[in-house]
Design a protein around this motif. Structure first.
Motif, short mmCIF file in Angstrom:
data_model
loop_
_atom_site.label_atom_id
_atom_site.label_comp_id
_atom_site.label_asym_id
_atom_site.label_seq_id
_atom_site.Cartn_x
_atom_site.Cartn_y
_atom_site.Cartn_z
N GLU A 56 27.03 0.55 26.20
CA GLU A 56 27.73 -0.53 26.91
C GLU A 56 27.05 -1.88 26.67
N ILE A 57 25.73 -1.88 26.61
CA ILE A 57 25.00 -3.13 26.32
C ILE A 57 25.32 -3.60 24.90
N GLU A 58 25.32 -2.65 23.95
CA GLU A 58 25.67 -3.01 22.57
C GLU A 58 27.08 -3.58 22.50
N LEU A 59 28.01 -2.95 23.20
CA LEU A 59 29.39 -3.42 23.22
C LEU A 59 29.47 -4.85 23.77
N GLY A 60 28.76 -5.10 24.85
CA GLY A 60 28.76 -6.45 25.44
C GLY A 60 28.23 -7.49 24.46
N TRP A 61 27.14 -7.17 23.80
CA TRP A 61 26.57 -8.13 22.84
C TRP A 61 27.47 -8.32 21.63
N ALA A 62 28.11 -7.24 21.16
CA ALA A 62 29.04 -7.38 20.03
C ALA A 62 30.21 -8.29 20.43
N ARG A 63 30.68 -8.12 21.66
CA ARG A 63 31.76 -8.99 22.14
C ARG A 63 31.28 -10.44 22.27
N PHE A 64 30.02 -10.62 22.65
CA PHE A 64 29.45 -11.97 22.72
C PHE A 64 29.53 -12.64 21.36
N VAL A 65 29.20 -11.91 20.30
CA VAL A 65 29.24 -12.47 18.94
C VAL A 65 30.64 -12.99 18.63
N ALA A 70 31.11 -15.21 28.08
CA ALA A 70 31.69 -14.40 29.16
C ALA A 70 31.41 -12.91 28.96
N ALA A 71 31.23 -12.49 27.72
CA ALA A 71 31.01 -11.07 27.42
C ALA A 71 29.70 -10.54 27.97
N VAL A 72 28.71 -11.40 28.18
CA VAL A 72 27.41 -10.94 28.70
C VAL A 72 27.04 -11.64 30.01
N SER A 122 26.86 -18.94 16.47
CA SER A 122 26.13 -18.77 17.73
C SER A 122 26.98 -19.22 18.90
N HIS A 123 26.53 -18.77 20.07
CA HIS A 123 27.16 -19.16 21.33
C HIS A 123 26.05 -19.46 22.32
N GLU A 124 26.38 -20.31 23.27
CA GLU A 124 25.46 -20.55 24.38
C GLU A 124 25.47 -19.31 25.27
N LEU A 125 24.30 -18.99 25.80
CA LEU A 125 24.20 -17.87 26.73
C LEU A 125 24.74 -18.28 28.09
N PRO A 126 25.30 -17.35 28.85
CA PRO A 126 25.84 -17.70 30.17
C PRO A 126 24.71 -17.94 31.17
N ALA A 128 22.31 -17.11 33.86
CA ALA A 128 21.78 -15.86 34.42
C ALA A 128 20.28 -16.05 34.59
N PRO A 129 19.69 -15.40 35.58
CA PRO A 129 18.25 -15.57 35.82
C PRO A 129 17.38 -15.16 34.63
N TRP A 130 17.90 -14.29 33.77
CA TRP A 130 17.11 -13.78 32.64
C TRP A 130 17.35 -14.56 31.35
N PHE A 131 18.19 -15.58 31.36
CA PHE A 131 18.41 -16.45 30.20
C PHE A 131 17.91 -17.85 30.51
N GLN A 132 17.26 -18.46 29.55
CA GLN A 132 16.83 -19.84 29.69
C GLN A 132 18.08 -20.74 29.68
N PRO A 133 18.19 -21.67 30.63
CA PRO A 133 19.37 -22.54 30.67
C PRO A 133 19.57 -23.27 29.34
N GLY A 134 20.81 -23.24 28.86
CA GLY A 134 21.15 -23.94 27.63
C GLY A 134 20.80 -23.22 26.35
N ALA A 135 20.18 -22.03 26.46
CA ALA A 135 19.78 -21.29 25.25
C ALA A 135 21.00 -20.74 24.53
N ARG A 136 20.85 -20.58 23.23
CA ARG A 136 21.91 -20.05 22.38
C ARG A 136 21.38 -18.80 21.68
N ARG A 137 22.31 -17.95 21.27
CA ARG A 137 21.96 -16.80 20.45
C ARG A 137 22.88 -16.76 19.25
#
Length: 171
Positions: A56-65, A70-72, A122-126, A128-137
């Motif tokens: 499920e985590i892999e699926l979420g990240w693949a959808r993020f790509v 919103a996917a993660v 790349s996309h900006e990360l949503p 979340a407490p575990w993501f740095q604000p404004g970070a991209r992947r």
């Protein structure tokens, strides 16, 4: 799709994903559904639940790509958090065979993305407490994250398997 020979970075990513997935899947080889639901350690994790979670985590990240943040994004309501918690569990009525089949389907979709997507997209990360604000992947970073996540959980699964029947799936 026509078969193509991949080299370089894409081939390395696919090989790394395949190796990590192999070690994770190997931990449940020969187990029954009942064994895959056991909690032989102090952790709440079971082998069936762990494989389900990794898929499920892999699926979420693949959808993020493909679809973006919103996917993660973390759930915003109780039902979302309950679904997230259930993604760590092999629920009554679920079978190890079906969990492994679903994991294979997710892996095939991810592998197709590795073969075809622009790795620099790349996309900006949503928020979340575990993501740095404004970070991209980038897609590249997402795929390396999936490798790391799968390998880490394969190690967890190896400990759980050894606790069930003494079998060491990684050595």
């Amino acid at each position: 799709m026509t078969a193509q020979t991949l080299t370089g970075e894409r081939a390395d990513l696919l090989e790394s994903l395949g190796t990590a997935r192999y070690f994770l899947r190997n931990t449940v080889q020969g187990l029954t559904d009942e064994q895959a639901q056991l909690r032989p350690t102090v952790s709440e994790l079971t082998l069936g639940g762990l494989i389900k979670h990794v898929g499920e985590i892999e699926l979420g990240w693949a959808r993020f790509v493909v679809d973006g943040p919103a996917a993660v994004a973390p759930p915003t309501e109780q039902a979302g958090w309950e679904k997230w918690a259930n993604d760590f569990k092999m629920l009554p009525g679920e079978s190890l065979e079906r969990i492994l089949q679903r994991y294979s389907e997710i892996a095939a979709e991810t592998d197709e993305l590795v073969r075809t997507v622009d790795l620099d997209s790349s996309h900006e990360l949503p928020p979340a407490p575990w993501f740095q604000p404004g970070a991209r992947r980038s897609a590249r970073r997402v795929f390396t994250h999936i490798v790391a996540e799968t390998a880490q959980h394969a190690g967890h699964a190896d400990i759980i398997r050894e606790s069930i029947d003494g079998k060491k799936s990684m050595g």
